[in-house]
Design an enzyme around this catalytic site. Structure first.
Site, PDB file in Angstrom:
ATOM      1  N   GLU A   1     -10.956 -76.865 -19.212  1.00  0.00           N
ATOM      2  CA  GLU A   1     -12.049 -77.835 -19.333  1.00  0.00           C
ATOM      3  C   GLU A   1     -13.123 -77.666 -18.260  1.00  0.00           C
ATOM      4  O   GLU A   1     -14.110 -78.383 -18.265  1.00  0.00           O
ATOM      5  CB  GLU A   1     -11.544 -79.288 -19.271  1.00  0.00           C
ATOM      6  N   GLY A   2     -12.914 -76.775 -17.306  1.00  0.00           N
ATOM      7  CA  GLY A   2     -13.786 -76.701 -16.139  1.00  0.00           C
ATOM      8  C   GLY A   2     -13.293 -77.567 -14.996  1.00  0.00           C
ATOM      9  O   GLY A   2     -13.994 -77.738 -13.989  1.00  0.00           O
TER      10      GLY A   2
END
Length: 336
Positions: A304-305
């Protein structure tokens, strides 16, 4: 360079025409750092980060006030081989969670003052199973690269790219295996939590895909073995370079996207730092191939970062100290 390149050859051209950091800004940052109220090198890597950031922003005393986090989502045909512990429907469900602010990346983006954007790429049309055909044709990979390119806000002063896509650790492992060799087992990990049989299956799928699509450069590898969200991250990272926006890379999947650029031009990631080393088993080896030392090591494997977003705080701290501290002269402290 506001418009996305129109062909893979044009992307290759854009990768060969990369400007470096502003050397005057780096010199100014070094001069300022030498006068701050601290012993030399007392802030360790924070000092290196501040100089690196100053060079890419063209300012010896920079501010970091407008970070951007972009999450790309895509579905993978290879997931039909059973390489993930979760069904592809989860990709759509997680995109909705991102859009409603319920995911970890939403909380981290908010915590560090980052604008967050989400781009879902043809979730109803997975890529091809790369053991049977190229994952993407030229039109598909150009569209995905262009989505990433257009997603970057030119006014941002830092970029984090994240991803969501069931099956994408298999795609990332195939990219790494194709680019760097070794055995397929060297590059596969448990991803969303597959068991030993699932891990062996992933290695077999990666072997089959790489054997089918041998040859070509990093962009060819991206098209043949990647996913739309992986290509979009590559497009965003390259756009950031042309805009002078520093990038914090996330985990194994994000770094596989970056590796496709690095394989075309080893200087392509000079504007990037590694936010963290993830729990995905091959991530340390991939970082070593890219010549990057991670800022954090917290056992994260969410994607997701999230790891890169958490590292925004490290960079914010580095810039705050560099640009906000008093010099010896300003503080009236002896020793400067």
């Amino acid at each position: 360079m506001s418009q996305a390149p129109a062909s893979l050859d044009a992307y290759r051209d854009s990768l060969s025409a990369l400007e470096g950091p502003d050397q005057t800004a780096i010199a100014d940052a070094e001069a300022r750092n030498a006068q701050l109220t601290k012993p030399p090198a007392a802030l360790g890597r924070l000092e290196d980060l501040a100089r690196w950031y100053a060079g890419w922003r063209g300012d010896g005393r920079p501010a970091l006030s407008n970070p951007q986090v972009v999450v790309f989502a895509g579905n993978h045909g290879v997931a039909a081989r059973g390489v993930s512990a979760f069904p592809t429907e989860v990709t759509v469900q997680m995109v909705a969670n991102f859009e409603h602010g319920g995911a970890a990346i939403n909380q981290l983006s908010r915590q560090f003052g980052a604008r967050m954007d989400v781009h879902a790429l043809d979730l109803d049309r997975p890529t091809q199973d790369f053991t049977q055909a190229p994952a993407m044709d030229d039109a598909d990979v150009l569209t995905a690269l262009g989505t990433g390119w257009a997603a970057v806000d030119p006014a941002a002063d830092l970029l984090v790219t994240g991803e969501m896509g069931i099956g994408n650790t298999t795609s990332a492992a195939a990219i790494a295996h194709a680019l760097y060799g070794g055995a397929a087992e060297d590059w596969v990990g448990r991803g969303t939590g597959v068991d030993d049989a699932g891990l062996a299956l992933k290695a077999q799928v990666v072997r089959e895909g790489v054997a089918r699509h041998a040859g070509g450069d990093g962009l060819n590898t991206l098209a043949r073995l990647g996913g739309r969200e992986i290509a979009a991250m590559a497009g965003a990272i390259l756009r950031a370079r042309h805009e002078g926006i520093p990038v914090i890379l996330d985990g194994f999947i994000c770094c596989s996207a970056a590796a496709c650029l690095h394989a075309v031009n080893p200087a392509a990631l000079d504007h990037c730092v590694a936010g963290h080393v993830s729990a995905e088993s091959a991530h340390p080896a991939l970082l070593a191939q890219l010549g990057l030392t991670p800022l954090l090591s917290l056992g994260l494997r969410l994607g997701e970062g999230s790891g890169a977003a958490l590292a925004i705080g490290i960079l914010q701290g580095a810039i705050a100290c560099h640009s906000g501290m008093a010099t010896f002269a300003e503080a009236g402290v002896s020793g400067g």
